[in-house]
Design an enzyme around this catalytic site. Sequence first.
Site, PDB file in Angstrom:
ATOM      1  N   TYR A   7       0.883  -1.243  -0.112  1.00 34.90           N
ATOM      2  CA  TYR A   7      -0.057   0.083  -0.060  1.00 34.90           C
ATOM      3  C   TYR A   7       0.875   1.560   0.086  1.00 34.90           C
ATOM      4  O   TYR A   7       0.334   2.344  -0.020  1.00 34.90           O
ATOM      5  CB  TYR A   7      -0.932  -0.085   1.108  1.00 34.90           C
ATOM      6  CG  TYR A   7      -1.950  -1.297   1.085  1.00 34.90           C
ATOM      7  CD1 TYR A   7      -3.060  -1.145   0.379  1.00 34.90           C
ATOM      8  CD2 TYR A   7      -1.755  -2.318   2.006  1.00 34.90           C
ATOM      9  CE1 TYR A   7      -3.878  -2.324   0.517  1.00 34.90           C
ATOM     10  CE2 TYR A   7      -2.473  -3.199   2.095  1.00 34.90           C
ATOM     11  CZ  TYR A   7      -3.750  -3.336   1.251  1.00 34.90           C
ATOM     12  OH  TYR A   7      -4.578  -4.299   1.337  1.00 34.90           O
ATOM     13  N   HIS A  38      -4.682   5.965  -0.898  1.00 35.20           N
ATOM     14  CA  HIS A  38      -5.395   5.716   0.394  1.00 35.20           C
ATOM     15  C   HIS A  38      -4.416   6.128   1.611  1.00 35.20           C
ATOM     16  O   HIS A  38      -4.699   6.127   2.711  1.00 35.20           O
ATOM     17  CB  HIS A  38      -6.048   4.534   0.581  1.00 35.20           C
ATOM     18  CG  HIS A  38      -7.225   4.413   1.285  1.00 35.20           C
ATOM     19  ND1 HIS A  38      -7.958   5.430   1.457  1.00 35.20           N
ATOM     20  CD2 HIS A  38      -7.917   3.467   1.548  1.00 35.20           C
ATOM     21  CE1 HIS A  38      -9.084   4.855   2.077  1.00 35.20           C
ATOM     22  NE2 HIS A  38      -9.073   3.719   2.307  1.00 35.20           N
ATOM     23  N   TYR A  81      -5.184  -1.413   9.793  1.00 35.15           N
ATOM     24  CA  TYR A  81      -5.666  -1.351   8.473  1.00 35.15           C
ATOM     25  C   TYR A  81      -6.665  -0.020   8.532  1.00 35.15           C
ATOM     26  O   TYR A  81      -7.173   0.048   9.746  1.00 35.15           O
ATOM     27  CB  TYR A  81      -6.329  -2.633   7.946  1.00 35.15           C
ATOM     28  CG  TYR A  81      -5.231  -3.330   7.481  1.00 35.15           C
ATOM     29  CD1 TYR A  81      -4.617  -3.266   5.968  1.00 35.15           C
ATOM     30  CD2 TYR A  81      -4.938  -4.449   8.282  1.00 35.15           C
ATOM     31  CE1 TYR A  81      -3.841  -4.297   5.691  1.00 35.15           C
ATOM     32  CE2 TYR A  81      -3.356  -5.250   7.882  1.00 35.15           C
ATOM     33  CZ  TYR A  81      -2.928  -5.038   6.638  1.00 35.15           C
ATOM     34  OH  TYR A  81      -2.226  -6.098   6.110  1.00 35.15           O
ATOM     35  N   ASN A  97      -9.807   0.690   7.981  1.00 38.04           N
ATOM     36  CA  ASN A  97     -11.315   0.563   8.525  1.00 38.04           C
ATOM     37  C   ASN A  97     -11.212   0.391   9.821  1.00 38.04           C
ATOM     38  O   ASN A  97     -12.392   0.568  10.663  1.00 38.04           O
ATOM     39  CB  ASN A  97     -11.934  -0.561   7.743  1.00 38.04           C
ATOM     40  CG  ASN A  97     -12.004  -0.204   6.105  1.00 38.04           C
ATOM     41  OD1 ASN A  97     -11.429   0.888   5.810  1.00 38.04           O
ATOM     42  ND2 ASN A  97     -12.843  -0.890   5.559  1.00 38.04           N
TER      43      ASN A  97
END
Length: 235
Positions: free
Chosen positions: A48, A53, A98, A100
């Site tokens: 990532y 994001h 992470y 969320n």
Amino acid sequence: MQTCKILQDISALQVLSINISRRCFYTTTTTSPLPWLFVGLGNPGEKYQGTRHNVGFDMIDVLAKSHGISMDRVHCKAIFGQGLISDVPVFLAKPQTYMNLSGESAGPLAAYYKLPLSRIVAFFDDMNLPCGVLRLQDKGGNGRHKGVRSLIHHFRGNSEFARLRIGIGRPPGQMDPKAFLLQKFNATARERIDVGLQEGVGALKLLASRGLTESARCFNKEQKYKHIRVQTLET
């Protein structure tokens, strides 16, 4: 007997002083500034890195580097560092839960240091702002951002914490927003983001020294004109 009583009083004062110093994180003076907690949102792992994001993580990294703050600890499920910005103590955190579940880290951090929400700023990506345009706000909703939603949940439903929204632009055409978020920036977009992050460093330095209201007013005025310039270039 009087000498013994004086010695006992001195001993009692020393014990009291030690207990007070243990309860105070930086200093025993009542005039010391309350620390800020800056929380960058993103996803851990090489997969990532450099994605849209993860600009919240990028903001933490740039801020830490600019002020010589080492991100060398793991604390409350976050990569963590602490230091000074404009002589004000700051905590920097990149939750490793992470995106969320970001609140699982930020909530315990705020509780551990007994910080009110007025001393917390979350950094995160925002598709409603052009790429590289930032906004500093004192509060707000979740904006359908699942990381911010998690923060609010773990702050017991309270959304009155500051946010540094980092514009990443909208997905082109009919592209799936989820796929867009997990893509890396092209060279032009990366350059815009890097410039924006440096501008964010300046805003956060001003925030530490002068407070949220003044820093947000000055910074958002500059970013408003930048927004107009970006729109002009894109049309």
